[in-house]
Design an enzyme around this catalytic site. Structure first.
Site, PDB file in Angstrom:
ATOM      1  CB  CYS A  49      -1.807  -3.428   8.231  1.00 49.82           C
ATOM      2  SG  CYS A  49      -0.763  -2.738   6.932  1.00 49.82           S
TER       3      CYS A  49
ATOM      4  CB  CYS B 102       5.661  -2.649   8.062  1.00 43.61           C
ATOM      5  SG  CYS B 102       5.225  -1.506   9.399  1.00 43.61           S
TER       6      CYS B 102
ATOM      7  CB  CYS C 227       0.387   6.307  -1.396  1.00 42.28           C
ATOM      8  SG  CYS C 227       0.612   5.367   0.139  1.00 42.28           S
TER       9      CYS C 227
ATOM     10  CB  CYS D 262      -1.249  -2.622  12.342  1.00 38.89           C
ATOM     11  SG  CYS D 262      -0.384  -1.177  13.004  1.00 38.89           S
TER      12      CYS D 262
ATOM     13  CB  CYS E 256      -5.355   2.780   3.506  1.00 33.31           C
ATOM     14  SG  CYS E 256      -4.549   3.079   5.073  1.00 33.31           S
TER      15      CYS E 256
ATOM     16  CD  GLU F  92       2.997  -3.672  -3.081  1.00 34.89           C
ATOM     17  OE1 GLU F  92       2.070  -3.953  -3.856  1.00 34.89           O
ATOM     18  OE2 GLU F  92       3.036  -4.046  -1.898  1.00 34.89           O
TER      19      GLU F  92
END
Length: 343
Positions: free
Chosen positions: A116, A109, A102, A113, A333, A89
């Site tokens: 997220c 990932c 971005c 975290c 974010c 994305e």
């Protein structure tokens, strides 16, 4: 079919071989990155036989837009398909004085975290330098950002941990910043990391590099380990020592990002501890009130709490509240997880 995007001039020279003059590599490099051509047969400054040979043996390597989501605030989230069928994305955020793209550096990932959504994907693979650059070229072209004087920012804050894919990130950065390539300003490209200490040290040794942003998100090691498991390997004391030693350029500040979670890390005491942590650092802080999502076990603090936190930090360090963009399409974010629409 191998891609041309991601190749630097010496690699293009090697690809063409001794039968072509060396300036052909510079022509192809400029066509790919500066002129943003996506059809090799249209490179009219190349001989037709060479164009046909390149088109038969190589792809340009741009990702394909699988879906696009448009926010009420003008933000656009793109689900991009790569050559192997995997998806990643990228987000376009228009503003009056500048435009921001971005981009992602990994498919998924591995850092995990807890606040997220991308962490829930896990890691599939690293992106190549060409796949990183290709996101910028595709979104710039799709949003008519080629006009002279267009202020374009690129932030490596999408899917993935950039410092765990550093060779490809650095190569992409060289192409993006090369005046003969994409021609971006080094002031306008930023890499965000969860705090991978060896990667920060390596990045600091590079002559061509993006600006550095570090996700802090807690004022104590105990809290940070709960929110960011990677902090078990890289404690705050060691992270801040590396930050103090980081070779900032004369115009540069470190950026620390702090995601505020209601009742977890948003107290006045947390703010005072952050001030102490960042003492003697040339830096600024971006505060991000949690952007919520399904399966995220935290809540967004009230605006008054965010402002109170900012007031304490601003006494000692420049501190800004980042306005969320694209919340209605899961483009903000920490929200990039291939979700079609908000739950």
């Amino acid at each position: 079919m191998p891609a041309l995007l991601g190749l630097e001039i010496p690699e293009i020279e090697q690809l063409l071989g001794p039968g072509q003059p060396r300036f052909r590599a510079r022509q192809i490099y400029s066509a790919l990155y500066r002129e943003r051509h996506s059809d090799l047969l249209r490179l009219s400054n190349l001989p037709l036989p060479l164009r046909r040979e390149l088109a038969a043996t190589h792809a340009v390597g741009l990702p394909v837009v699988q879906r696009r989501f448009d926010s009420a605030d003008g933000t656009r989230r793109y689900l991009l398909e790569l050559a192997d069928g995997r998806t990643v994305e990228a987000v376009f955020m228009p503003e009056e004085q500048r435009q921001t793209i971005c981009i992602s550096t990994q498919v998924g990932c591995a850092v995990n975290c807890k606040f997220c959504l991308t962490a829930l994907l896990g890691l599939e693979r690293n992106l190549t330098a060409g796949e990183i650059v290709g996101q910028v070229l595709l979104l710039a072209a799709g949003n008519q950002l080629a006009a002279e004087g267009q202020r374009l920012n690129v932030v490596m804050m999408g899917q993935g941990e950039p410092l765990l894919n550093l060779p490809n990130v650095l190569k992409a950065t060289r192409i993006l910043l090369d005046p003969a390539g994409c021609g971006l300003s080094p002031r306008r490209i930023t890499l965000s990391t969860a705090g991978i200490i060896p990667g920060i040290e390596e990045l600091g040794r590079e002559p061509v590099r993006p600006k550095l942003a570090i996700s802090l998100n807690a004022s104590t090691d105990e809290a940070r380990r709960e929110l960011m498991p990677i902090a078990r390997k890289y404690p705050l004391r060691e992270l801040l020592e590396v930050c103090r030693a980081y070779p900032l350029r004369p115009w540069e500040r470190l950026t620390f990002e702090y995601v505020l979670l209601q009742g977890v890390n948003d107290s006045d005491a947390d703010a005072h501890r952050v001030v102490k942590l960042l003492a003697r650092l040339k830096c600024k802080v971006n505060l991000i009130a949690l952007n919520p999502g399904p399966e995220i076990p935290f809540r967004t603090p009230e605006p008054d709490r965010v402002l109170a936190f900012q007031r304490i930090l601003k006494r000692a360090v420049p501190c800004f509240i980042r306005k969320p963009r694209g919340l209605d399409i899961f483009a903000a974010c920490g929200q990039l997880r291939k979700i079609s629409s908000p739950a």
